[in-house]
Design a protein around this motif. Structure first.
Motif, PDB file in Angstrom:
ATOM      1  N   THR A 114     -19.998  93.350  25.737  1.00 34.40           N
ATOM      2  CA  THR A 114     -18.919  92.347  25.738  1.00 34.40           C
ATOM      3  C   THR A 114     -18.960  91.521  24.460  1.00 34.40           C
ATOM      4  O   THR A 114     -17.916  91.254  23.831  1.00 34.40           O
ATOM      5  CB  THR A 114     -19.046  91.444  26.968  1.00 34.40           C
ATOM      6  OG1 THR A 114     -18.971  92.237  28.159  1.00 34.40           O
ATOM      7  CG2 THR A 114     -17.934  90.404  26.985  1.00 34.40           C
ATOM      8  N   ASP A 115     -20.148  91.107  24.051  1.00 32.67           N
ATOM      9  CA  ASP A 115     -20.283  90.353  22.801  1.00 32.67           C
ATOM     10  C   ASP A 115     -19.842  91.197  21.609  1.00 32.67           C
ATOM     11  O   ASP A 115     -19.252  90.667  20.649  1.00 32.67           O
ATOM     12  CB  ASP A 115     -21.733  89.910  22.605  1.00 32.67           C
ATOM     13  CG  ASP A 115     -22.163  88.870  23.638  1.00 32.67           C
ATOM     14  OD1 ASP A 115     -21.273  88.234  24.230  1.00 32.67           O
ATOM     15  OD2 ASP A 115     -23.386  88.727  23.849  1.00 32.67           O
ATOM     16  N   ASN A 130     -16.122  91.080  21.493  1.00 31.98           N
ATOM     17  CA  ASN A 130     -15.593  89.741  21.205  1.00 31.98           C
ATOM     18  C   ASN A 130     -15.959  89.242  19.814  1.00 31.98           C
ATOM     19  O   ASN A 130     -15.567  88.123  19.437  1.00 31.98           O
ATOM     20  CB  ASN A 130     -16.096  88.741  22.251  1.00 31.98           C
ATOM     21  CG  ASN A 130     -15.542  89.035  23.634  1.00 31.98           C
ATOM     22  OD1 ASN A 130     -14.474  89.636  23.767  1.00 31.98           O
ATOM     23  ND2 ASN A 130     -16.257  88.598  24.672  1.00 31.98           N
ATOM     24  N   GLU A 186     -15.933  88.380  16.032  1.00 35.64           N
ATOM     25  CA  GLU A 186     -14.798  88.066  15.160  1.00 35.64           C
ATOM     26  C   GLU A 186     -15.006  88.555  13.739  1.00 35.64           C
ATOM     27  O   GLU A 186     -14.035  88.692  12.983  1.00 35.64           O
ATOM     28  CB  GLU A 186     -14.553  86.553  15.166  1.00 35.64           C
ATOM     29  CG  GLU A 186     -14.171  86.020  16.547  1.00 35.64           C
ATOM     30  CD  GLU A 186     -13.922  84.526  16.518  1.00 35.64           C
ATOM     31  OE1 GLU A 186     -14.140  83.914  15.437  1.00 35.64           O
ATOM     32  OE2 GLU A 186     -13.521  83.968  17.548  1.00 35.64           O
TER      33      GLU A 186
END
Length: 476
Positions: free
Chosen positions: A218-219, A222, A224
């Protein structure tokens, strides 16, 4: 009865808190250039490769990890890294006139590789499709008796050892190794319970997935910036390396145990290795000639594969009975092998220079599976066969009389006294090709039961009875 022997060995292992060898000869071919392939798939994604470890016997693993195999491009990049390794390995085997051998950890890993091969060879990417074709060779050989191309470490060890746990539990490679080499001064069941905590299949531990792996993925999604994404990808790689390296190491350990000098050579394996080399060359030549690998076999191809597998079972059993002492003993207990003392040779003079010979044998076996007309061959020594003509039980003995077919000169010189062992005929590997050729000829003209056209009417020449019921009752 053969299962009873295995149960007895398991009871001995349970009593001694250590696995018991059940054979003295090696049961599988171990190629010096064999490769180990360990794959990890993502939970819920059975046709994915989250991590892969590859290497030769005694070599360190080369580990490949993708952050999320659900991203098709990333998944394909991982598979493209595996392709040249297998291309080079297959090319080297073909040049040496031998066959590739791939070791996986368990039956589950074997099935995963077979499933992947089916999926990959129908993708749009030529490189991925090629990798699927190469893996298909091992996958298609895996259900064939005596094949040596795709070996599960747990399955190979189970051919050599009996443990004190259930057979299904033997599929966990680390627990199986724990039974074979138990830690000193520690309760075997505590050691096995600890070993069960380490994943040995193609899936990671569910608690590990929810607590560590899934948050890291998940990280990764996510992130950026590229730096953050690379950081989380490195985290995932370290996590999965901690899972896949113990499986790879356990597979290496299994191969080293089976390579010990305690296992005597098994001449039956020479024929199996030769068959594997021939099958591999045929497979690769078909790929060079551009033949397509279908997803489903045609009825004709399916029938021929079934026939070939049935003949392979017969040939492997016949070869093992001749060269493997444990298989011979199981055959004696099961009753498929006749072991008895020769009590006499009866000569019958049928005419000028025409003689027949009968061997009379007594056996203590209680579960002989013999019928009149069965053909048995001498398992050791001369090429001699008998056709069973008489079977008679007298107290604790079974008296068997067999008319000699092949080897009459040998039978003429035999004297009473020696213990003889008879079983099925020698393996006939070229006979598989002849049987398939005959089947191919027959299948060129399928019977009407397998077609849409009905056969022409063929009325009976007999007159129809006036009362059908009375005519049927008269028959009884």
């Amino acid at each position: 009865m053969a299962d009873l022997l295995h149960v007895a060995a398991r009871l001995r292992a349970l009593e001694g808190s250590q696995a018991v060898p059940i054979v003295s000869q090696r049961q599988v071919v171990i190629q010096s250039q064999a490769k180990i392939l360990t794959l990890i798939s993502m939970a819920g994604e059975d046709t994915s490769v989250h991590a892969a470890a590859f290497g030769g016997v005694g070599e360190a693993a080369r580990v490949f990890v993708v952050a999320d195999p659900r991203r098709r491009d990333d998944q394909n990049d991982l598979l493209r890294q595996l392709l040249p390794l297998f291309e080079e390995y297959y090319r080297a085997c073909r040049a040496a006139g031998t066959f590739p051998q791939i070791w996986v950890s368990s039956a589950g890993a074997l099935g995963h590789l077979d499933t992947l091969a089916d999926r990959l060879r129908f993708t749009d990417e030529p490189e991925i499709r090629r990798l699927g074709e190469l893996w298909t060779y091992a996958g298609e050989r895996s259900p064939v008796a005596g094949q040596q191309a795709l070996i599960s470490a747990s399955g190979a060890l189970r051919l050599h050892y009996a443990t004190g746990q259930q057979e299904a539990e033997d599929e966990h490679l680390l627990t199986l190794l724990t039974w074979i080499e138990p830690p000193r001064g520690r309760d075997i069941f505590a050691a096995v319970a600890a070993a069960e905590e380490t994943p040995m299949g193609v899936k990671t531990d569910p608690f590990f997935d929810s607590s560590s792996l899934q948050p890291a993925i998940t990280d990764f999604h996510n992130a950026e910036t590229d730096a953050e994404r690379e950081h989380h990808q490195t985290r995932i790689q370290h996590m999965l390396e901690g899972v896949i390296r113990p499986i790879y190491t356990a597979t290496q350990r299994a191969i080293s145990i089976l390579s010990l000098p305690r296992w005597r050579d098994n001449p039956a394996l020479d024929a199996l290795a030769q068959q594997e080399s021939e099958e591999f060359e045929r497979f690769m030549q078909a790929r060079d000639d551009g033949f397509f690998l279908p997803y489903h076999d045609s009825p004709k191809a399916g029938a021929m594969k079934i026939a070939a597998r049935e003949r392979a079972v017969t040939n492997v059993e016949a070869g093992m009975l001749r060269h493997d002492t444990a298989a011979r003993e199981r055959g004696v207990v099961k009753g498929s092998v006749l072991r008895g003392q020769l009590v006499g040779v009866q000569e019958h003079h049928l005419g000028p220079r025409l003689y027949e010979y009968d061997l009379v044998i007594t056996s203590h076996q209680d579960s002989l599976h013999l019928r009149r007309g069965d053909e048995l061959w001498l398992l050791d020594g001369a090429n001699l066969s008998i056709e069973i003509t008489e079977i008679e039980r007298q107290g604790p003995f079974t008296w068997v009389t067999g008319r000699v077919g092949a080897g009459k000169r040998t039978a003429k010189r035999m004297a009473a006294g020696p213990i003889l062992e008879f079983g099925p005929g020698a393996p006939d590997w070229p006979g598989v090709g002849r049987a398939l050729a005959r089947m191919s000829t027959r299948l060129m003209n399928p019977p009407w039961t397998h077609g849409e056209a009905l056969p022409p009417a063929n009325p009976s020449p007999l007159a129809k009875p006036a009362n059908l019921r009375t005519a049927i009752e008269d028959l009884t």
